[in-house]
Design a protein around this motif. Sequence first.
Motif, PDB file in Angstrom:
ATOM      1  N   VAL A 222       0.841  -1.205   0.000  1.00  0.00           N
ATOM      2  CA  VAL A 222       0.000   0.000   0.000  1.00  0.00           C
ATOM      3  C   VAL A 222       0.870   1.247   0.000  1.00  0.00           C
ATOM      4  N   GLU A 223       1.921   1.236   0.831  1.00  0.00           N
ATOM      5  CA  GLU A 223       2.830   2.383   0.895  1.00  0.00           C
ATOM      6  C   GLU A 223       3.513   2.638  -0.443  1.00  0.00           C
ATOM      7  N   HIS A 227      -2.065  -1.772  -5.215  1.00  0.00           N
ATOM      8  CA  HIS A 227      -3.307  -2.274  -4.661  1.00  0.00           C
ATOM      9  C   HIS A 227      -3.133  -3.778  -4.416  1.00  0.00           C
ATOM     10  N   HIS A 256      -9.240  -2.602   7.064  1.00  0.00           N
ATOM     11  CA  HIS A 256      -8.364  -1.641   6.382  1.00  0.00           C
ATOM     12  C   HIS A 256      -8.970  -1.289   5.021  1.00  0.00           C
ATOM     13  N   PRO A 257      -9.204  -0.014   4.763  1.00  0.00           N
ATOM     14  CA  PRO A 257      -9.907   0.374   3.532  1.00  0.00           C
ATOM     15  C   PRO A 257      -9.195  -0.013   2.242  1.00  0.00           C
ATOM     16  N   GLN A 258      -7.885  -0.197   2.271  1.00  0.00           N
ATOM     17  CA  GLN A 258      -7.154  -0.542   1.053  1.00  0.00           C
ATOM     18  C   GLN A 258      -6.802  -2.027   0.978  1.00  0.00           C
ATOM     19  N   LEU A 259      -7.255  -2.779   1.965  1.00  0.00           N
ATOM     20  CA  LEU A 259      -7.004  -4.224   1.971  1.00  0.00           C
ATOM     21  C   LEU A 259      -8.288  -5.047   1.983  1.00  0.00           C
ATOM     22  N   ASN A 260      -9.408  -4.402   2.324  1.00  0.00           N
ATOM     23  CA  ASN A 260     -10.603  -5.176   2.661  1.00  0.00           C
ATOM     24  C   ASN A 260     -11.257  -5.909   1.492  1.00  0.00           C
ATOM     25  N   ASP A 261     -10.764  -5.683   0.267  1.00  0.00           N
ATOM     26  CA  ASP A 261     -11.327  -6.444  -0.857  1.00  0.00           C
ATOM     27  C   ASP A 261     -10.485  -7.675  -1.195  1.00  0.00           C
TER      28      ASP A 261
END
Length: 318
Positions: A222-223, A227, A256-261
């Motif tokens: 993410v950093e 994605h 986590h909004p960028q991991l939750n999928d």
Amino acid sequence: MAGVLDSVNQRTQLVGQNRLELLLFRLDGEQIYGINVFKVKEVLQCPTLTQLPQSNSVVKGVAHIRGGTIPILDLSRATGNAPIDNIQDRLAIITEYNMHSQGFLVKGVERIININWEDVQPPPKGTGHDHFLTAVTKYEDKLVEIIDVEKILAEVTPMTEDVSEGLITEDVTSNAVSKQILIADDSKIARKQITRTLEQIGVTVVAVNDGREALDHLLALVEEGVHPADRYPIVISDIEMPEMDGYTLTSEIRNHPQLNDLHILLHTSLSGVFNQAMVKKVGANDFLAKFQPDMLAQLVIERITHLGGELPALEGEA
């Protein structure tokens, strides 16, 4: 039924809190060992054993327990120590691993403790490659060693890692070649088994040792502006792991909004009604009891190819 549901509800309170319960026991000496309570069906006086000809020396015999016949293994001998003596005076911990029941002969059982997975660490460096430890922790200033039971069982009864012919087609392998899959498992033998199975499909495997390493790896992506769900169509995680278990890893990902999928498959030697309830609670996509190469391959193929039609049938399926 109410009693079973109450028990499930009580156990699932641990989910997402990164905690576990360990049954402490001793082998042929004063060292204390631990095993996850979820894997223990009962503890009883060593039953009468029937020896099996040409069986592995670790197998002391088979016992008839509650209408079934299960092997009883000398856990001390299996880990390279002296065999347990006076077995008629010893205890057998009856467990369920990888959908099979077996008993572990031990010198004595101590107690059950409730601890945090953060207090459970990987084996110290310098223990070599042939050790039978999956983790260590401390309780009342005493070192508790957690044995890699999957490694022991794999040596006593080797399991196939091969996927059945016909399940992996040319279309599957051509589509898989560009895919990566992240796996998290603290057992060296389990990582090897999973990796070999997945590599037969054609995917590239990225393997880490526990949930903390997996989460740190995903956050690092993410950093970097990557994605994670684009990099990994599926994350395969064990449940029992030092520092961060699979339930907590799943909860962290879902929050986590960028991991939750991310698509999460919990792949574990734990089985039974407790785990089905826990998997639903933390929000994993799939649950699979170890070790079933065909079923693991089929779940991965379904995911990476997004098949809406029928998959090749497994042998024995109608």
